[in-house]
Design a protein around this motif. Structure first.
Motif, mmCIF file in Angstrom:
data_model
loop_
_atom_site.group_PDB
_atom_site.id
_atom_site.type_symbol
_atom_site.label_atom_id
_atom_site.label_comp_id
_atom_site.label_asym_id
_atom_site.label_seq_id
_atom_site.Cartn_x
_atom_site.Cartn_y
_atom_site.Cartn_z
ATOM 1 N N VAL A 51 0.509 -1.220 -0.144
ATOM 2 C CA VAL A 51 0.057 -0.067 0.108
ATOM 3 C C VAL A 51 0.868 1.039 0.065
ATOM 4 O O VAL A 51 0.346 2.057 -0.749
ATOM 5 N N LEU A 52 1.636 1.670 0.356
ATOM 6 C CA LEU A 52 2.576 2.642 1.077
ATOM 7 C C LEU A 52 3.764 2.804 -0.781
ATOM 8 O O LEU A 52 3.930 3.339 -1.028
ATOM 9 N N GLY A 53 3.654 2.060 -1.178
ATOM 10 C CA GLY A 53 4.585 1.822 -2.333
ATOM 11 C C GLY A 53 3.851 2.430 -3.158
ATOM 12 O O GLY A 53 4.153 2.997 -3.857
ATOM 13 N N LEU A 54 2.677 1.471 -4.135
ATOM 14 C CA LEU A 54 1.327 2.004 -4.002
ATOM 15 C C LEU A 54 1.444 3.747 -4.164
ATOM 16 O O LEU A 54 1.198 4.374 -5.143
ATOM 17 N N SER A 55 1.061 4.086 -3.108
ATOM 18 C CA SER A 55 0.581 5.066 -2.661
ATOM 19 C C SER A 55 1.593 6.362 -2.893
ATOM 20 O O SER A 55 1.736 7.430 -3.885
ATOM 21 N N ILE A 56 3.450 5.924 -2.500
ATOM 22 C CA ILE A 56 4.204 6.954 -3.135
ATOM 23 C C ILE A 56 4.673 6.583 -4.685
ATOM 24 O O ILE A 56 4.775 7.930 -5.305
ATOM 25 N N ALA A 57 4.300 5.650 -5.335
ATOM 26 C CA ALA A 57 4.600 5.331 -6.474
ATOM 27 C C ALA A 57 3.653 6.743 -7.224
ATOM 28 O O ALA A 57 4.017 7.396 -8.011
ATOM 29 N N ASP A 58 2.584 6.075 -7.088
ATOM 30 C CA ASP A 58 1.452 7.453 -7.391
ATOM 31 C C ASP A 58 1.251 8.632 -7.524
ATOM 32 O O ASP A 58 1.606 9.234 -8.199
ATOM 33 N N TRP A 59 1.763 9.117 -6.187
ATOM 34 C CA TRP A 59 2.410 10.408 -6.117
ATOM 35 C C TRP A 59 3.813 11.333 -6.604
ATOM 36 O O TRP A 59 3.638 12.039 -7.493
ATOM 37 N N LEU A 60 4.626 10.346 -6.280
ATOM 38 C CA LEU A 60 5.955 10.916 -7.691
ATOM 39 C C LEU A 60 5.295 10.979 -9.264
ATOM 40 O O LEU A 60 5.747 11.978 -9.277
ATOM 41 N N ARG A 74 13.944 7.557 -5.760
ATOM 42 C CA ARG A 74 13.100 8.658 -4.591
ATOM 43 C C ARG A 74 12.395 7.984 -3.901
ATOM 44 O O ARG A 74 12.091 8.066 -2.629
ATOM 45 N N LEU A 75 10.975 6.636 -4.885
ATOM 46 C CA LEU A 75 10.715 5.553 -4.299
ATOM 47 C C LEU A 75 11.063 4.993 -3.254
ATOM 48 O O LEU A 75 11.228 4.626 -1.860
ATOM 49 N N ASN A 76 13.005 4.010 -3.710
ATOM 50 C CA ASN A 76 13.113 3.410 -2.594
ATOM 51 C C ASN A 76 13.324 4.400 -1.680
ATOM 52 O O ASN A 76 13.962 3.816 -0.532
ATOM 53 N N ALA A 77 13.778 5.834 -1.269
ATOM 54 C CA ALA A 77 14.403 6.523 -0.644
ATOM 55 C C ALA A 77 12.840 6.492 0.584
ATOM 56 O O ALA A 77 13.068 7.067 1.715
ATOM 57 N N ILE A 78 12.040 7.175 0.325
ATOM 58 C CA ILE A 78 11.116 7.700 0.494
ATOM 59 C C ILE A 78 9.896 6.284 1.332
ATOM 60 O O ILE A 78 9.939 6.034 2.402
ATOM 61 N N VAL A 79 10.158 4.971 0.924
ATOM 62 C CA VAL A 79 9.212 3.919 1.434
ATOM 63 C C VAL A 79 10.550 2.865 2.333
ATOM 64 O O VAL A 79 10.410 2.061 2.326
ATOM 65 N N SER A 80 12.212 3.053 2.500
ATOM 66 C CA SER A 80 13.094 2.607 3.042
ATOM 67 C C SER A 80 12.990 2.292 4.743
ATOM 68 O O SER A 80 11.764 3.445 5.447
ATOM 69 N N ARG A 81 12.719 1.097 5.348
ATOM 70 C CA ARG A 81 13.203 1.485 6.776
ATOM 71 C C ARG A 81 13.507 2.960 7.816
ATOM 72 O O ARG A 81 12.879 2.790 9.169
ATOM 73 N N GLU A 82 13.878 2.813 6.830
ATOM 74 C CA GLU A 82 14.970 4.294 7.994
ATOM 75 C C GLU A 82 14.147 5.112 8.069
ATOM 76 O O GLU A 82 13.589 5.624 8.974
ATOM 77 N N MET A 83 13.393 5.594 6.340
ATOM 78 C CA MET A 83 12.100 6.500 6.378
ATOM 79 C C MET A 83 10.525 6.338 7.160
ATOM 80 O O MET A 83 10.547 6.791 8.471
ATOM 81 N N CYS A 84 10.986 5.705 7.358
ATOM 82 C CA CYS A 84 9.362 4.200 8.468
ATOM 83 C C CYS A 84 9.414 4.846 9.190
ATOM 84 O O CYS A 84 8.566 5.083 10.141
#
Length: 224
Positions: A51-60, A74-84
């Motif tokens: 859900v997170l990945g698709l939501s961020i990909a849609d926004w980007l 950008r997607l990989n950085a935003i959905v990373s474990r560190e960012m979460c």
């Protein structure tokens, strides 16, 4: 017997935009495996990750005409474990995680892995209770600082180091885990990266990937 949310947890969820319908689902979303209960957050985390990945990909995709490679960066950085985990700390998630005394004493409530997993499990619960659009809107709300900060615009340190080595006619970087400490749910990795006839650097983090990233960043700061 159906488990119910603690009043403080229910209030906290509502204050942060989560809409609770099937209460037992949300109890599970906040429950760590160390509790030994039939339902914990793992299955919901699996769903919430998507859900997170698709939501961020849609926004980007909607906000940028950048090529696929830049969008993926950008997607990989935003959905990373560190960012979460950073998002989890920002909304005060830790105190609402249902975790055993031993795991809590071992630092489980401050583990990037656990915090990141629970953020994703809550997004999974939001999706199941309310559908994709409300879940997507909540992702945008929670991750807005990351989306607007330019996270992932700069090249990933490991990619930057690899390109530096190639551009300077050096051997490819070699990564090695030199230390792994702590219990399974709160591990700490130390990784050394070396480039032949140049030097080496180390980095530490709560996951192997993040430790490699930190090591590459340290190497580039010292030698790049």
């Amino acid at each position: 017997m159906t488990q119910t949310l603690e009043p403080a947890a229910r209030e906290w969820l509502a204050a942060n935009g989560f809409t609770v319908k099937e209460e037992a689902r949300w109890v599970a979303a906040l429950t760590h495996g160390s509790m030994g209960e039939k339902r914990d957050y793992e299955r919901l985390e699996f769903l919430g990750d998507r859900v997170l990945g698709l939501s961020i990909a849609d926004w980007l995709y909607a906000q940028s005409d950048a090529p696929e490679g830049k969008l993926a960066q950008r997607l990989n950085a935003i959905v990373s474990r560190e960012m979460c985990a950073r998002i989890a700390r920002g909304i005060g998630l830790a105190e609402h995680i249902r975790i055993s005394k031993q795991a809590r004493a071992d630092g489980g409530r401050d583990s990037d892995n656990i915090l990141g997993d629970v953020v994703e499990s809550l997004l999974g619960a939001q999706f199941l209770d309310n559908g994709f659009e409300p879940a997507r809107d909540l992702v945008r709300q929670l991750f807005r600082p990351a989306l607007e900060s330019g996270a992932g615009v700069a090249k990933h340190p490991k990619s930057a180091l690899q390109e530096w080595a190639a551009g300077n006619q050096r051997a490819m970087p070699q990564y090695e885990v030199v230390e792994r400490a702590g219990p399974d749910h709160a591990q700490r990795f130390t990784v050394r990266v070396s480039v032949h006839k140049v030097g080496e650097a180390q980095g530490s983090a709560s996951s192997k990937g993040e430790a490699e990233k930190a090591a590459a960043q340290a190497f580039m700061e010292q030698y790049g």
